[in-house]
Write an enzyme that holds these catalytic residues in place. Structure first.
Site, mmCIF file in Angstrom:
data_model
loop_
_atom_site.group_PDB
_atom_site.id
_atom_site.type_symbol
_atom_site.label_atom_id
_atom_site.label_comp_id
_atom_site.label_asym_id
_atom_site.label_seq_id
_atom_site.Cartn_x
_atom_site.Cartn_y
_atom_site.Cartn_z
ATOM 1 N N TRP A 323 13.521 -44.767 36.985
ATOM 2 C CA TRP A 323 14.611 -44.226 36.020
ATOM 3 C C TRP A 323 14.144 -42.714 35.434
ATOM 4 O O TRP A 323 14.633 -41.753 35.093
ATOM 5 C CB TRP A 323 14.862 -44.763 34.887
ATOM 6 C CG TRP A 323 15.651 -44.558 34.006
ATOM 7 C CD1 TRP A 323 17.116 -44.511 33.889
ATOM 8 C CD2 TRP A 323 15.325 -43.974 32.658
ATOM 9 N NE1 TRP A 323 17.523 -44.249 32.744
ATOM 10 C CE2 TRP A 323 16.407 -43.681 31.864
ATOM 11 C CE3 TRP A 323 13.982 -43.531 32.075
ATOM 12 C CZ2 TRP A 323 16.475 -42.980 30.679
ATOM 13 C CZ3 TRP A 323 13.797 -43.063 30.843
ATOM 14 C CH2 TRP A 323 15.114 -42.930 30.056
ATOM 15 N N HIS A 324 12.789 -42.613 35.184
ATOM 16 C CA HIS A 324 12.060 -41.662 34.692
ATOM 17 C C HIS A 324 12.083 -40.072 35.358
ATOM 18 O O HIS A 324 11.914 -39.382 34.863
ATOM 19 C CB HIS A 324 10.594 -41.932 33.985
ATOM 20 C CG HIS A 324 10.629 -42.608 32.871
ATOM 21 N ND1 HIS A 324 10.666 -43.828 32.666
ATOM 22 C CD2 HIS A 324 10.446 -42.305 31.513
ATOM 23 C CE1 HIS A 324 10.326 -44.425 31.522
ATOM 24 N NE2 HIS A 324 10.319 -43.599 30.755
ATOM 25 N N GLY A 325 11.920 -40.589 36.719
ATOM 26 C CA GLY A 325 12.220 -39.321 37.378
ATOM 27 C C GLY A 325 12.126 -39.542 39.130
ATOM 28 O O GLY A 325 11.607 -40.544 39.374
ATOM 29 N N PHE A 498 14.308 -36.566 31.685
ATOM 30 C CA PHE A 498 14.682 -37.929 32.302
ATOM 31 C C PHE A 498 16.246 -38.087 32.285
ATOM 32 O O PHE A 498 16.580 -38.924 32.799
ATOM 33 C CB PHE A 498 13.777 -38.859 31.692
ATOM 34 C CG PHE A 498 12.497 -38.643 31.805
ATOM 35 C CD1 PHE A 498 11.797 -37.875 32.811
ATOM 36 C CD2 PHE A 498 11.734 -38.889 30.369
ATOM 37 C CE1 PHE A 498 10.571 -37.576 32.736
ATOM 38 C CE2 PHE A 498 10.242 -38.565 30.371
ATOM 39 C CZ PHE A 498 9.639 -38.084 31.620
#
Length: 498
Positions: A323-325, A498
């Protein structure tokens, strides 16, 4: 538009507050809601007008699904709408955030030649997508009602939480927007909001942005770092991301209070945690809440045996990393967090004084638990901050090379900040050879100050406990003025990526 900018503080914020309270004071509640939604869209579109089309398509698509769910009468139709909602939102997120990453890896593995789109990542897309996923899932389960369009738009776009969280739920926001008593000016909430906003602004401008100077230089020159410089660079980044994200969270909550809106706590002194599991009960709390409610529990949670529980736990953190990247470094970071939390859940080693209920085989003192938790999280940030796995492993090799080449002086010299100008000029005038030493002292002093601040009460606790008169108010005024003067060094928040 950035919270830490002149246009936001001196133009946008006064305008939106004046308009909001003026319209509500005249009883134009629906007009006030429209005004707030329009101003929030201006806030979002200020970064790039192209973003407005994207968020509006996302809002319209989800609102249409919510409307059609009014005609759903069977569990089968509910499931069809649920699948459609997930496909729409996750497909939307995949295209803008993961398309190039996915097909780049497909090309590498299968020797294909799928063209990259080089898509510009829309600001905050992960946040407003998850926010709407939670709403659609609850609508399909008949836990949420269908709201008027402008109320839904306001729920999604409310500017304090739009681009970097917290990830709010409809049930904690809609009742507040609907409560007309909350639309009257409240002096106490307004004062607390200003104080909390200023403390968060100070964390960002006076600490995070300053610590970013040696951090960015260090991660740009990984091949030259020795062991001491690597250690201090990653320690500085650990403090930078803390003050950056906690600063944003404080500012968001403070801005919410200016409108009498209480946003959920998203950051609660995570470096005081004595286990990695506890750290994730304190860091990005609303993201953890989302994954628990909408991933962990649907997968079976802890109801299907120990092994399944550990697998579900790891999967949550794996997805959190993704999800962060769109980079393998985030996957590695999330996987490392997952493995550490899984280890905590095995209860082989416990921490005296922790909030864990199950008994462990061995126990260590709480201070040692805090030290190990901080150290492991610190090491995991090599993956989080690095642009590639190669750079991350280079940083690990540098740290454990146990060699010193004196490169730390170049790292420290990046702290050429305005506050150091007079001292720098005096040293250059009387003893130029001591300048590098002075930069090193400044670097270490910043790290010590950061560690001390983190060990004390957080901003929310201070605002709740302190009287907003006398010395505390003076401190707030001084910090605010200092931040305004320092805006020439302004930068975006880390979690904007993000």
């Amino acid at each position: 538009m950035l919270f830490n900018s002149y246009i936001f503080i001196f133009i946008f914020l006064p305008l939106v507050l004046a308009g909001w309270y003026f319209l509500n004071s005249r009883g134009f509640y629906q007009t006030a809601t429209c005004f707030l939604a329009a101003m929030s869209l201006w806030f979002y579109g200020y970064f790039n007008p192209y973003y407005l089309g994207i968020i509006l398509v996302s809002i319209l698509g989800n609102y249409l699904l919510s409307f059609l769910l009014r005609f759903s009468r069977t569990k089968l139709s509910d499931r069809i709408f649920l699948l459609a909602g997930l496909a729409f939102n996750l497909g939307f997120l995949f295209y803008f955030k993961y398309y190039d990453f996915f097909f780049e890896n497909i090309n590498t593995v299968f020797h294909t030649n799928v063209a990259m789109h080089n898509i510009l990542l829309p600001l905050g897309i992960s946040f407003f997508t998850f926010q709407q996923v939670s709403f659609i899932v609850d609508r399909c389960q008949h836990k949420a009602e269908h709201y008027p369009f402008i109320d839904y738009v306001t729920f999604v776009t409310f500017f304090p939480q739009l681009v970097a969280g917290p990830i709010v739920l409809y049930k904690e926001m809609m009742p507040q927007f609907a409560d007309k008593h909350l639309r009257s000016f409240n002096r106490e909430n307004f004062a607390k909001g200003i104080a909390l906003f200023t403390l968060g602004l100070s964390k960002k401008v006076l600490l995070a942005d300053v610590l970013a100077l040696p951090v960015n230089y260090g991660f740009t020159n990984t091949a030259f770092l020795d062991s001491p410089s690597t250690l201090l660079v990653i320690l500085a980044y650990t403090f930078e991301i803390y003050f950056d994200f906690s600063g944003y969270s404080d500012m968001a909550m403070g801005l919410g209070l200016l409108f009498n809106i209480k946003l959920p706590v998203n950051f609660n002194s995570p470096y005081k945690a004595c286990t990695v599991k506890e750290l994730w009960q304190r860091w990005h709390i609303t993201l953890s809440r989302f994954f628990i409610q909408y991933v962990y529990i649907p997968l079976g949670g802890s109801r299907k045996g120990k092994v399944r529980t550990l697998i579900n736990t790891f999967l949550v953190f794996f997805l959190s990393g993704l999800w962060h990247g769109a980079n393998w470094t985030y996957v590695a970071w999330g996987s490392m967090q997952g493995l550490l939390v899984v280890f905590d859940n095995l209860h082989l080693i416990g921490v005296r004084g922790s909030n864990e209920k199950e008994k462990a085989r061995f126990y260590i003192p709480k201070w040692l638990g805090v030290f190990f938790t901080f150290t492991f999280f610190n090491l995991s940030l090599f993956f989080f901050r690095s642009d590639s796995m190669t750079n991350a492993f280079t940083m690990f090799r540098n740290l454990f090379s146990f060699r010193s080449t004196g490169y730390l002086t170049k790292i420290a010299a990046q702290l050429d900040i305005p506050e150091f100008y007079l001292i720098k000029q005096a040293i250059n005038l009387f003893q130029p050879s001591l300048l590098n030493t002075a930069y090193l002292i400044l670097f270490v002093l910043l790290l010590v100050i950061s560690a001390v601040l983190i060990s004390r009460k957080n901003a929310l606790q201070l605002v709740e406990e302190k009287s907003l008169t006398g010395k505390f108010s003076l401190v707030i005024v001084v910090l605010f003025c200092w931040c305004i003067i320092s805006f020439s060094q302004v930068s975006t928040f880390i979690y904007f990526n993000f």
